[in-house]
Design an enzyme around this catalytic site. Structure first.
Site, short mmCIF file in Angstrom:
data_model
loop_
_atom_site.label_atom_id
_atom_site.label_comp_id
_atom_site.label_asym_id
_atom_site.label_seq_id
_atom_site.Cartn_x
_atom_site.Cartn_y
_atom_site.Cartn_z
N LYS A 194 3.48 -6.15 -4.08
CA LYS A 194 4.85 -6.17 -5.03
C LYS A 194 5.63 -7.40 -5.11
O LYS A 194 6.38 -7.71 -6.07
CB LYS A 194 5.86 -5.13 -4.26
CG LYS A 194 5.61 -3.61 -4.50
CD LYS A 194 6.29 -2.71 -3.88
CE LYS A 194 6.00 -1.27 -3.98
NZ LYS A 194 6.61 -0.12 -3.37
N GLY B 270 -1.77 -1.22 -1.90
CA GLY B 270 -0.63 -1.05 -1.79
C GLY B 270 0.49 -1.81 -2.06
O GLY B 270 0.46 -2.60 -2.65
N SER B 271 1.72 -1.35 -1.53
CA SER B 271 2.88 -2.37 -1.56
C SER B 271 2.95 -3.84 -1.24
O SER B 271 3.96 -4.38 -1.72
CB SER B 271 4.22 -1.55 -1.12
OG SER B 271 4.28 -0.07 -1.43
N ILE B 272 2.02 -4.16 -0.63
CA ILE B 272 2.23 -5.45 -0.32
C ILE B 272 1.92 -6.46 -1.33
O ILE B 272 2.47 -7.51 -1.48
CB ILE B 272 0.93 -5.89 0.74
CG1 ILE B 272 -0.46 -5.41 0.35
CG2 ILE B 272 1.27 -5.19 2.12
CD1 ILE B 272 -1.54 -5.91 1.33
#
Length: 695
Positions: A392, A388-390
């Protein structure tokens, strides 16, 4: 008449003379032969009579111990009584049976699960054969035997022993068979453990008293691995083989060429396997002098044995136990708060490390099977998940370094619709216009989509929804190369026998998939890789190798003290991220905004904490399949971070795969805040104790 008598008298001495001459010749030959034997060949014959053989046997020693960073024993050697058997050269089956029958008077082998239930039909037939050898041999005719070698003859005879003949053994006879089975495993002049589980003091004493009638048997002490902290990180510590298992079959030649015996206990998993060469120790070497017939006439210790060296790990067991407790309690709480939504939530994983040195402080994996919970720390290395977004932070850095975006460049967070694909947007429709740092703070998916599109050669902004996107497939490798500099998609280099590198999705000619990759919805990574990734950001772009080992110590003669330092584990920098430092500074500031500015996705959990943590939150869409059929759509909740912001001393990664979609219990944040609280509370407590000691 008179002349005839005279002739006979003269003939008699002549015959006697011939007889004496023959006897003389015989004695002469005999004397010559004795002379040849004694003078010419006497020394050689005497050497043959006196000839002995020298054989060296290596005796196993206890393994090294394992300590935590505060020198608490994690893995110890528990002493226990042991009955061993060391056969002389040339020992026959009949000899071993005789020893077994005598030994059965002094030790018990009546544990059915350990010994009696494991007796095979062949074990029983071999015993019956030795007790009825003449009868058994008669079952093979001379004609049949002529066409068979010795082994074939023996096996044929065993085949002709009936089941009825081996079915009526008494319990005492079965115990004799069990003992003989252990004796048969022994190699000449090499100790074999007959029994070392539950040997009573009485058994030990009785065997010791009767060693004179038990050739080759000895009453000694042995050891088993002992774990003072129970199952805590046992899956990482690993296990060793039993003597019955011996060296690993798939690495047999490796061990034999390094001085191992076939029945040696070796590390078969985890740190026990990885540091086998350190933990094994130096075997004691005993030289046996035997006669030509195999009788031992002398022994001499030619090499003094010493137990293996000790490992000191970077793991802090007090902190480790607290992290295990936190992760398990939060896994339970998440399931109990949403039992239906979280029915597929099975694991919660966390890695805590020093980002500057790579020292692992705590590694926890908690898993459940229904309502049964257990430790499974190995899953932080074995299991890979969509993060997921970690990730980014890595996406923004890839965009900055590649030049497809510039520092502070702004995009409007509005959904993007590529022809033939579903509309892609962020979790919120109110994010608005954001730059690179605010995109991290608000976790904008759209900002990352534009980086991916530009990496693929699509530079239109805003993207004309409904159109096809230009895309160069070389963007896949380019983007992954940037990610790999942080440890995402490659091995971390950890000191462990195995680690997964995750799953790399197909590099298809579809811009939408690279957009998914950019927000952590495509490739998968382990919790250990994610911990290394965030540590690299915390450490100004230096990727260090995570490691369990802190020191190797020489074995100590005292159980109270550690031995001298043999080797210290230094910080191992694997690579420096090839990016401008100012870009890394921007991502670090973006991570700070996530936790400390209103609107940040972690603000509510961390802004009031005085240890000044920073990081990135994440949610990844996931699916649960069984037998190829999709059972449910779930979410992976993740979190990475470090603290303090200015001088990081702790970095962490957390992932809880397959939580129910949209449920309100944020297990990732509950674990994250509690781990940070526990670390800094423990540090404060220890600092206070040190100050009191100084005063």
């Amino acid at each position: 008449m008179g002349n005839k008598k005279k002739k006979k008298k003269t003939q008699l001495p002549f015959r006697i003379n011939i007889l004496f001459f023959v006897v003389f010749l015989m004695f002469t030959v005999l004397i010559l032969q004795l002379g040849v034997v004694q003078i010419l060949n006497g020394e050689a014959f005497q050497e043959e009579i006196d000839r002995t053989v020298k054989d060296t046997t290596k005796i196993p020693v206890p393994r090294g111990k394992i300590y935590d960073s505060n020198h608490n024993v994690i893995v110890d050697n528990k002493p226990l009584y042991s009955i061993t058997y060391t056969p002389a050269k040339g020992t026959q089956a009949e000899d071993r049976l005789e020893v077994a029958e005598k030994l059965s008077k002094y030790i018990s082998m009546d544990d059915e699960k350990k010994y009696l239930d494991k007796l095979t039909e062949r074990n029983k037939k071999e015993y019956w054969y030795l007790k009825n050898k003449e009868e058994a041999d008669s079952r093979l005719s001379e004609k049949e035997a002529a066409d068979l070698d010795n082994a074939e003859q023996y096996n044929t005879i065993l085949d002709r022993i009936t089941k009825d003949e081996i079915s009526g053994f008494s319990k005492q006879e079965l115990e004799v068979i069990a003992i003989k089975k252990e004796l048969d495993k022994a190699y000449s002049l090499t100790p074999q453990i007959v029994k070392n589980d539950d040997v009573t003091a009485e058994e030990y004493a009785k065997v010791s008293e009767h060693l004179d009638v038990l050739p080759g048997v000895n009453a000694t002490t042995d050891w088993n691995r002992d774990y003072p902290f129970g199952e805590t990180i046992n899956s990482l510590l690993g296990t060793i083989t039993t003597q019955e298992q011996g060296i690993l079959a798939e690495k047999e030649q490796y061990y034999l060429t390094r001085g191992y015996s076939r029945n040696d206990r070796v590390g078969k998993s985890g740190l026990e396997e990885y540091y086998e060469d350190v933990l094994r120790g130096t075997k004691e070497q005993i030289q046996y002098t035997t006669t030509k017939s195999g009788k031992v006439v002398g022994t001499e210790t030619v090499v003094e044995g010493s137990r293996g060296k000790d490992l000191v790990l970077s793991i802090d067991m007090e902190f480790q136990e607290e992290v295990d407790k936190i992760v398990r309690e939060e896994l339970k709480a998440a399931v109990q708060s949403h039992p239906y939504d979280n029915k597929y939530l099975k694991d919660a994983l966390a890695v805590v490390m020093n980002p500057q040195t790579g020292e692992l402080l705590a590694v926890s994996g908690q898993t459940r099977d229904g309502n049964e919970y257990s430790n499974a720390a190995y899953k932080t290395l074995y299991d890979a998940h969509r993060p997921g977004s970690i990730v980014k932070g890595a996406t923004v850095l890839a965009g900055l370094e590649s030049g497809v975006i510039s520092p502070g460049q702004r995009f409007n967070d509005s959904p993007i619709k590529i022809s033939g694909t579903p509309k892609k947007g962020s979790y919120s429709s109110s994010i608005g216009v954001v730059d690179d740092q605010d995109a991290l703070k608000r976790s904008s998916n759209v900002y990352m989509f534009y980086i991916a599109l530009k990496m693929g050669g699509e530079n239109r902004y805003p993207f004309p929804n409904g159109n096809k996107a230009s895309f160069n497939t070389e963007a896949w490798q380019k983007m992954r190369n940037y990610f790999q500099q942080f440890g995402l998609g490659v091995k971390t280099g950890i000191d462990f026998p195995y680690e997964s590198v995750g799953f790399e999705g197909d590099s298809m000619n579809r811009a939408g998939l690279l957009m998914d990759f950019a927000i952590g919805q495509y490739d998968t990574y382990t919790t250990m890789q994610l911990a290394q990734y965030v540590s690299t950001i915390a450490n100004d772009g230096y990727r260090v190798r995570p490691h369990f080992l802190k020191e190797i110590r020489e074995p100590s003669k005292s159980d109270k003290d550690l031995g001298s330092i043999y080797r210290s584990e230094n910080t191992d920098i694997l690579n420096r991220v090839q990016m401008d430092q100012s870009y890394i500074d921007r991502v670090q500031e973006g991570f700070r905004k996530v936790f400390h500015e209103p609107g940040g996705t972690g603000y509510r959990y961390y802004h009031s904490k005085d240890y000044n943590a920073v990081g990135k939150t994440g949610t990844a869409q996931n699916e649960v399949y069984k037998d190829g059929k999709k059972l449910a759509e779930t979410e992976n909740l993740s979190l990475v971070g470090y603290a303090p912001y200015d001088e990081p001393e702790i970095a962490f990664a957390i992932i809880a795969p397959d939580t129910g979609k949209g449920n309100s219990y944020k297990i990732n944040h509950m674990i994250g805040t509690r781990i940070l609280d526990a670390y800094f509370d423990l540090k404060e407590e220890r600092d206070k104790e040190k100050n009191e000691e100084k005063e």
